[in-house]
Structure formats: structure tokens, C-alpha cells
Motif scaffolding. Structure first.
Motif, PDB file in Angstrom:
ATOM      1  N   GLN A 153       0.868  -1.183   0.000  1.00  0.00           N
ATOM      2  CA  GLN A 153       0.000   0.000   0.000  1.00  0.00           C
ATOM      3  C   GLN A 153       0.904   1.232   0.000  1.00  0.00           C
ATOM      4  N   GLY A 154       0.825   2.040  -0.998  1.00  0.00           N
ATOM      5  CA  GLY A 154       1.633   3.253  -1.032  1.00  0.00           C
ATOM      6  C   GLY A 154       3.074   2.985  -1.411  1.00  0.00           C
ATOM      7  N   GLU A 155       3.941   3.945  -1.123  1.00  0.00           N
ATOM      8  CA  GLU A 155       5.324   3.843  -1.564  1.00  0.00           C
ATOM      9  C   GLU A 155       6.304   3.531  -0.448  1.00  0.00           C
TER      10      GLU A 155
ATOM     11  N   TYR B  28      -0.719   6.312   1.567  1.00  0.00           N
ATOM     12  CA  TYR B  28      -1.240   5.101   0.941  1.00  0.00           C
ATOM     13  C   TYR B  28      -1.936   5.424  -0.359  1.00  0.00           C
ATOM     14  N   ARG B  29      -2.008   4.392  -1.221  1.00  0.00           N
ATOM     15  CA  ARG B  29      -2.669   4.549  -2.515  1.00  0.00           C
ATOM     16  C   ARG B  29      -4.154   4.779  -2.318  1.00  0.00           C
ATOM     17  N   ILE B  30      -4.730   5.650  -3.136  1.00  0.00           N
ATOM     18  CA  ILE B  30      -6.183   5.787  -3.153  1.00  0.00           C
ATOM     19  C   ILE B  30      -6.646   5.637  -4.602  1.00  0.00           C
ATOM     20  N   LYS B  57      -2.752   9.325  -0.687  1.00  0.00           N
ATOM     21  CA  LYS B  57      -3.123  10.230   0.394  1.00  0.00           C
ATOM     22  C   LYS B  57      -1.982  10.243   1.391  1.00  0.00           C
ATOM     23  N   GLU B  58      -1.634  11.417   1.870  1.00  0.00           N
ATOM     24  CA  GLU B  58      -0.547  11.522   2.836  1.00  0.00           C
ATOM     25  C   GLU B  58      -1.031  12.186   4.101  1.00  0.00           C
ATOM     26  N   ILE B  59      -0.675  11.576   5.244  1.00  0.00           N
ATOM     27  CA  ILE B  59      -1.014  12.182   6.540  1.00  0.00           C
ATOM     28  C   ILE B  59       0.291  12.435   7.272  1.00  0.00           C
ATOM     29  N   GLU B  60       0.575  13.688   7.536  1.00  0.00           N
ATOM     30  CA  GLU B  60       1.815  14.029   8.228  1.00  0.00           C
ATOM     31  C   GLU B  60       1.502  15.095   9.265  1.00  0.00           C
TER      32      GLU B  60
END
Lengths: 230, 191
Positions: A153-155, B28-30, B57-60
Motif C-alpha cells: 500500500q503506497g510507496e 497510501y494509494r487511493i 493520500k498523505e497524513i503528516e
């Protein structure tokens, strides 16, 4: 969707191999492992690992527990020195407990480096080890392992996310001037827990060994729990 | 019996592991449909010829953003949007030859005087501006009010540190921000 399908197939394969009917004659079993990592400072870290091997030999009219027999337990300890962000060198010791006989001692030397050209992290490990058993001549081994780790999931691998680790290791061993060759193909599905210092990995470790022109195969179902203590 | 003890031991440590929670920081991929509509529209207007876009999507630090990653004219692009779909910045990979010579000299000067040794691993051009100006730049090659920064990832050695770094430099080559890149543990690849 592809990922979900992949997971279902993986799970079904696990169930089939562990409990299903014997299709081909292959040694197989379970191998749980705990690996603990502790960082001493910027340069040095310690790694401890306990790994046990339980052969699966189904017999009629016995319970599932009786079908497993303990083959051995390995206790490993390493001092690791980071050379730079990519490379490290480590020295280690292993004691192998053998329930049917005498245990053995092993010293290990290794050099490893990790690259990350994109999403996938690649690891290379060169290792040599010497095993001393009171009843056998010393055994020397030279090994190279290539591994790849990538998030599903993601990078990057984040908490509550799945990832894959796959590796192949070539091992050359010499004991009393007799050579043997081994290959270990490992594929695992990993999960990072909400606490990112904890990871769980389940997968297969398929080992083929050529010794005295005899080929033997073993399939271990691996369950690993990797902990970073600090 | 031996197996049961081993399993119980594993289980008890596992429970300890689960009970400690920490702040979540992740990407994560959306799906495309989960990306803000304004973001998708802006991307279509600015870049008309690209093929496949991956959305993340990025949560920081409790801040959410959406990122689109794709290849365009042979370069890797990453466009950041806020959750309403307003473009924040556009970044793409360049080589050191793409940096104007004067700027390059200033950046090299900084790296040489602050690090005993350094090796550049990746350079990204960061473009900031209003959504319209950025769109016109990529769509019509119009130079509006756009700020260019250079985000440089490098391996740098000082007397105390041997690490990976990310430096953000302005268009004159002056350092805006330097941070150490956390690489994550490698022990599952080493042992």
C-alpha cells in the motif's frame, strides 16, 4: 482486488501445505521466529534471534500437536556496525539446540548493503560461518543472499500496512573436504503493527540441498515477529 | 507440550506489542475516484498528454494532502494538492545540468563547506505558484509568477554524521531547509 485475490491464494496454499494431503514427498514443517533489534548508538546495534524448527510428520489416529516434532532451536546474537547509510558489517554467534543430541556452536561474519532505487528496497548479504559440533569436524559455509522488500500500500511501509519480502540465498558448505550446496528461496507477507517497531511476517522458506549427489527439499512455513526495541 | 509453551510465549509478547500505540503518519494509494474532483480537473488541464496517474493520500503531523504521481515527457512528476483539490506544488526529477550554472555553484559551495564528503542521489525541481500560473506554465509554457526551489537528496558525511539528507534550496541556491532522511530499519534485510 488483485491484492485480495493474491492474499486468498497465499492463505489457501498455506492451509493446503500444512494440513492438506501429501501430494509429493517433501520435508515440511513450521518455523516460528522472534527477532529483537536494539540500537546502542549511531554506529552499533545488537540483534538477537530465536528460531525453532518443528517437522510435520502426520500419523494416523493422533492429534495435530503430536504430528509436529521439534527438530531444533537456534539462538543467534549479533553485534552490527553501520558503515554508512547503506552498508553494515556484523559479527555473530549461534547456539543450536538439538533435542536428539548435542548442540552446536557457530560463529558468523557478514557484510550487507541495502539500496533503494525506487519503491523496492534491495538487500545484499555476504556471510561466512563456521559451525563446531563436538562429534563432527568443523563445517565452513559461504553464503550470498539477495532480498527485495516492497510495500503493498503506497510507496513506503507505514503502520497498519502490508508488505512483501522475498529473498534467495546461495550457500556453499565444506566439511571434512566434502562440499554441499544449498538454495533458500523465501517469500513472506509482512504487516507493520500500529506500533511501527513491530512487524509480523508469514511465508515460506523453500530449501533445496545437494549433498553426496543427493538432493533434499524442505519447506518451512515461517512465522516471524520482528521487534525494534528502541 | 513444548509447542504450546512456545506459542503461549509468542502470544503474550504479541499482546504487549499491540498495546503500545503511536501517532500515525502514513501515505497510501487511493483510487482515482477518491481524489478531490478539483485536483483531477486541474491535472487534466495542466498536463494533457500523460497516461497513467497514481493517487496517494498523505497524513503528516495530522495534516492531510493528496498526491498525484505520473510520468510526463520522460520525467517523474509528483503534484501535491490540499484536501480541497487546490494544487500546492509540482515537483519533478531533473539532473544537475538542468540547474542554472550560478545556482549550481552556490549549492555546491554550501555542500562542500558543510560536508567533508557528499554525493547527490536525486534532484527535484519544486514549483510553487497559484493554480492558474502553474497550469499555464505546463499547459502553455507561460512564465507567470512561479517560485522555483531545488530539493536535493544526498549522502553527506560530517565529522559526527554519516547520513542521508534532504536539502531545499531557493532559486539562487541558498539553503531554505535541511533535514536528515529517516531510512527505516534494515534489520529484516540484514539478518
Amino acid at each position: 482486488m488483485t491484492k485480495r485475490l493474491f492474499l486468498i491464494i497465499l492463505l489457501l496454499t498455506i492451509v493446503h501445505i500444512i494440513t492438506g494431503n501429501r501430494i509429493y514427498s517433501l520435508n515440511r514443517g513450521l518455523s516460528p521466529e522472534i527477532s529483537l533489534n536494539y540500537k546502542l548508538n549511531e554506529k552499533y546495534s545488537l540483534n538477537g534471534k530465536v528460531e525453532s524448527f518443528h517437522f510435520y510428520q502426520p500419523a494416523d489416529e493422533t492429534g495435530l500437536w503430536e504430528d509436529f516434532s521439534l527438530d531444533g532451536v537456534d539462538f543467534q546474537f549479533f553485534v552490527n556496525r553501520r558503515i554508512n547509510p547503506f552498508q553494515s558489517a556484523a559479527l555473530g554467534y549461534q547456539y543450536s539446540y538439538d533435542p536428539s543430541g548435542v548442540g552446536s556452536n557457530r560463529i558468523i561474519q557478514q557484510y550487507s548493503f541495502v539500496t533503494r532505487p525506487g519503491v523496492v528496497r534491495f538487500g545484499h548479504r555476504l556471510r561466512s560461518d563456521q559451525t563446531f559440533h563436538p562429534e563432527d569436524p568443523p563445517r565452513l559455509r559461504f553464503r550470498y543472499r539477495f532480498s527485495a522488500e516492497f510495500p503493498l500500500q503506497g510507496e513506503v511501509i507505514d503502520p497498519r500496512e502490508f508488505y512483501m519480502v522475498a529473498s534467495d540465498e546461495l550457500i556453499y558448505a565444506i566439511q571434512d573436504s566434502q562440499s554441499s550446496y544449498e538454495n533458500r528461496l523465501v517469500a513472506s507477507l509482512g504487516y507493520m503493527l500500529p506500533n511501527k517497531n513491530h512487524r509480523l511476517q508469514v511465508g515460506f522458506d523453500y530449501r533445496t540441498r545437494l549433498r553426496d549427489s543427493e538432493l533434499s527439499e524442505t519447506l518451512w512455513f515461517k512465522m516471524a515477529w520482528l521487534v525494534r526495541l528502541n | 507440550m513444548k509447542h504450546i509453551i512456545i506459542l503461549l510465549l509468542l502470544f503474550s509478547i504479541f499482546i504487549t506489542a499491540l498495546s503500545a500505540q503511536i501517532k500515525s503518519e502514513r501515505e497510501y494509494r487511493i483510487k482515482r475516484s477518491e481524489a478531490p474532483e478539483d485536483a483531477r480537473e486541474w491535472l487534466n488541464d495542466a498536463f494533457e498528454t500523460f497516461k497513467r496517474v497514481k493517487w496517494y493520500k498523505e497524513i503528516e503531523n495530522d495534516l492531510e494532502s493528496v498526491e498525484a504521481k505520473f510520468k510526463y515527457k520522460g520525467s517523474k512528476f509528483s503534484v501535491k494538492f490540499d484536501t480541497n483539490g487546490k494544487v500546492v506544488d509540482v515537483e519533478y526529477i531533473i539532473t544537475s545540468d538542468d540547474i542554472p550554472e550560478e545556482t549550481r555553484k552556490v549549492i555546491s559551495g554550501y555542500l562542500e563547506s558543510n560536508f567533508n564528503k557528499h554525493r547527490i542521489l536525486k534532484i527535484q525541481l519544486q514549483m510553487l505558484g497559484s493554480p492558474d500560473d502553474l497550469e499555464d506554465y505546463f499547459d502553455d509554457d507561460e512564465e507567470g509568477n512561479i517560485t522555483r526551489n531545488y530539493e536535493i537528496e544526498f549522502h553527506g558525511i560530517t565529522d559526527e554524521k554519516n547520513e542521508l539528507w534532504e536539502g531545499l534550496f531557493d532559486e539562487n541556491g541558498n539553503l531554505i531547509l535541511l533535514r536528515q532522511i529517516e531510512q527505516g530499519p534494515t534489520f529484516n534485510l540484514d539478518f
